[in-house]
Design an enzyme around this catalytic site. Sequence first.
Site, PDB file in Angstrom:
ATOM      1  N   PHE A 127     -12.545 -37.918 -21.862  1.00 12.88           N
ATOM      2  CA  PHE A 127     -12.116 -37.009 -22.922  1.00 12.88           C
ATOM      3  C   PHE A 127     -10.857 -37.565 -23.593  1.00 12.88           C
ATOM      4  CE2 PHE A 127     -10.273 -33.148 -24.757  1.00 12.88           C
ATOM      5  CZ  PHE A 127     -11.373 -32.679 -25.448  1.00 12.88           C
ATOM      6  N   ASP A 196      -9.761 -33.240 -14.086  1.00  9.12           N
ATOM      7  CA  ASP A 196      -9.794 -32.335 -15.236  1.00  9.12           C
ATOM      8  C   ASP A 196     -11.090 -31.526 -15.130  1.00  9.12           C
ATOM      9  OD1 ASP A 196     -10.085 -31.108 -17.707  1.00  9.12           O
ATOM     10  OD2 ASP A 196      -9.183 -32.776 -18.809  1.00  9.12           O
ATOM     11  N   TYR A 221      -9.939 -21.685 -22.612  1.00 13.65           N
ATOM     12  CA  TYR A 221     -10.699 -21.113 -23.737  1.00 13.65           C
ATOM     13  C   TYR A 221     -12.184 -21.459 -23.726  1.00 13.65           C
ATOM     14  CZ  TYR A 221      -9.367 -25.708 -25.686  1.00 13.65           C
ATOM     15  OH  TYR A 221      -9.141 -27.045 -25.875  1.00 13.65           O
ATOM     16  N   LYS A 222     -12.627 -22.252 -22.760  1.00 15.82           N
ATOM     17  CA  LYS A 222     -14.056 -22.592 -22.705  1.00 15.82           C
ATOM     18  C   LYS A 222     -14.763 -21.583 -21.804  1.00 15.82           C
ATOM     19  CE  LYS A 222     -13.098 -27.352 -23.849  1.00 15.82           C
ATOM     20  NZ  LYS A 222     -12.475 -28.563 -23.345  1.00 15.82           N
ATOM     21  N   ARG A 370     -24.869 -31.275 -28.894  1.00 12.70           N
ATOM     22  CA  ARG A 370     -24.469 -30.734 -27.593  1.00 12.70           C
ATOM     23  C   ARG A 370     -24.682 -29.222 -27.600  1.00 12.70           C
ATOM     24  NH1 ARG A 370     -18.239 -31.029 -25.476  1.00 12.70           N
ATOM     25  NH2 ARG A 370     -18.052 -29.560 -27.172  1.00 12.70           N
TER      26      ARG A 370
HETATM   27  C1  LIG Z   1     -11.353 -28.996 -23.847  1.00 17.57           C
HETATM   28  C2  LIG Z   1     -10.751 -30.028 -22.989  1.00 17.57           C
HETATM   29  C3  LIG Z   1      -9.378 -30.186 -22.915  1.00 17.57           C
HETATM   30  C4  LIG Z   1      -8.494 -29.326 -23.774  1.00 17.57           C
HETATM   31  O1  LIG Z   1      -7.173 -29.754 -23.868  1.00 17.57           O
HETATM   32  P1  LIG Z   1      -6.136 -28.825 -24.616  1.00 17.57           P
HETATM   33  O2  LIG Z   1      -4.869 -29.546 -24.507  1.00 17.57           O
HETATM   34  O3  LIG Z   1      -6.101 -27.511 -23.864  1.00 17.57           O
HETATM   35  O4  LIG Z   1      -6.605 -28.648 -26.022  1.00 17.57           O
HETATM   36  C5  LIG Z   1      -8.862 -31.138 -22.055  1.00 17.57           C
HETATM   37  N1  LIG Z   1      -9.685 -31.907 -21.311  1.00 17.57           N
HETATM   38  C6  LIG Z   1     -11.018 -31.780 -21.368  1.00 17.57           C
HETATM   39  C7  LIG Z   1     -11.887 -32.642 -20.512  1.00 17.57           C
HETATM   40  C8  LIG Z   1     -11.598 -30.848 -22.207  1.00 17.57           C
HETATM   41  O5  LIG Z   1     -12.908 -30.732 -22.280  1.00 17.57           O
END
Ligand SMILES: *Cc1c(COP(=O)(O)O)cnc(C)c1O
Length: 411
Positions: A127, A196, A221-222, A370
């Site tokens: 990511f 993560d 938020y997911k 996706r």
């Molecule tokens: C969505 C996501 C994030 C989000 O990071 P933010 O700093 O909260 O925007 C981080 N890592 C992964 C793998 C994600 O999917």
Amino acid sequence: MDTLDLFDVRALDAADPMCDAGRRFVRPQGLTYLDGNSLGAAPTAALARMQAAVAEEWGGDLVRGWNGRDWIGAPARIGGKIARLIGAQPNEVIVADSTSVNIFKLLVAALKRQAPRRVILSEPGEFPTDLYVSQGVAATLPGVSLRLAERGVAEAIDETVAVVLLTHVHYRTSARRDLAAITAKAREAGALVLWDLSHSAGALQVDLAAAGVELAVGCGYKYLNGGPGAPAWLFVAEHLQSGLSSPLSGWMGHDDPFEFGDVYRPATGMDRFLCGTPPVLSMLALECGVDQFAGVDMAALEAKTARLTGLYVDQVEGRCAGHGLQLITPRQPEGRGAHVSFTHPAAFAIVQALIARDVIGDFRAPDVLRFGFAPLYTRYEDVWRGVEALADVLETGAWKEERFQARARVT
Ligand SMILES: *Cc1c(COP(=O)(O)O)cnc(C)c1O
């Protein structure tokens, strides 16, 4: 597998143990939402909670809310609720900042502890924020470098590696890594692993204690349904907490913030990973999201994830064959998370054409479609509707229309 009809999927929904939990979310009329992996649906309770928080707490209590409504306790209280979802103890999780900032804090803390080792190990295609924050850390701390293992992370862990940074479920392919095996491999070589869990907490049964995990972060938020830009969380195994210090040594992480002394002294426990004042309204919205998991059995949740994603793969392959979709998600349920991805040269336009039919998935550059199946509220009927719309867009070639080609700022 046979093609399902609406009658079949409604029978599956009626028998779903998560059926009641699903009813506690706002469900826009006519919308098929397959993007809970990007932004989770709104719990109905969040609307009333936000109104009360603004009108009564902020409006009426004002500064008295910090003690009177325990705003100050929100990061640890909500962290304690997230702990159950990931197999952690309540005193091992705290809510703070964004995932990116939490990655920064834990990477730097881990590197300090691991001196003289100076290597952050990750993989190409991880990511972006994980890689970008690592690059920033490497550019800031003397001698630190980011190494990207081209051929498998587990094989690349050696005695130079300070910390391994990996996502548990890959945001693009949905491939799931073996938490326990990689953590054990790293420990043997004397390295820490920062996991993560943004695409696994709230979507799968995660047991951090059983897997021996020591450091983790994740998104609010997911799958935790905390609302757009919700605060994130971090986990540090209890035995490691006193040995790590946050580089963002703000006053909320102080042992006694209201002593107003001149010298930083880290709090004991997870409080030391706080930096500034918590965003209370966003915290309370996240708490509503996390509360939707109350009473939900995580094994049953993961079983539903496997069934929704498996059904989607089977039905798409049955109904959309010959249109150039390539599945890039593992076929074994244990090997994937709660989203399913395909590549297609016209991925962007196909996703736009689906959105025009009120079926929301997302596009990930350069060519990935996706679709997310947040198990708490996604229905088997949503799977069916998603497949029908995709088949229609491909069969009619509707995606070729000019209006589906233009890209907005957020894709
Ligand atoms: C969505 C996501 C994030 C989000 O990071 P933010 O700093 O909260 O925007 C981080 N890592 C992964 C793998 C994600 O999917």
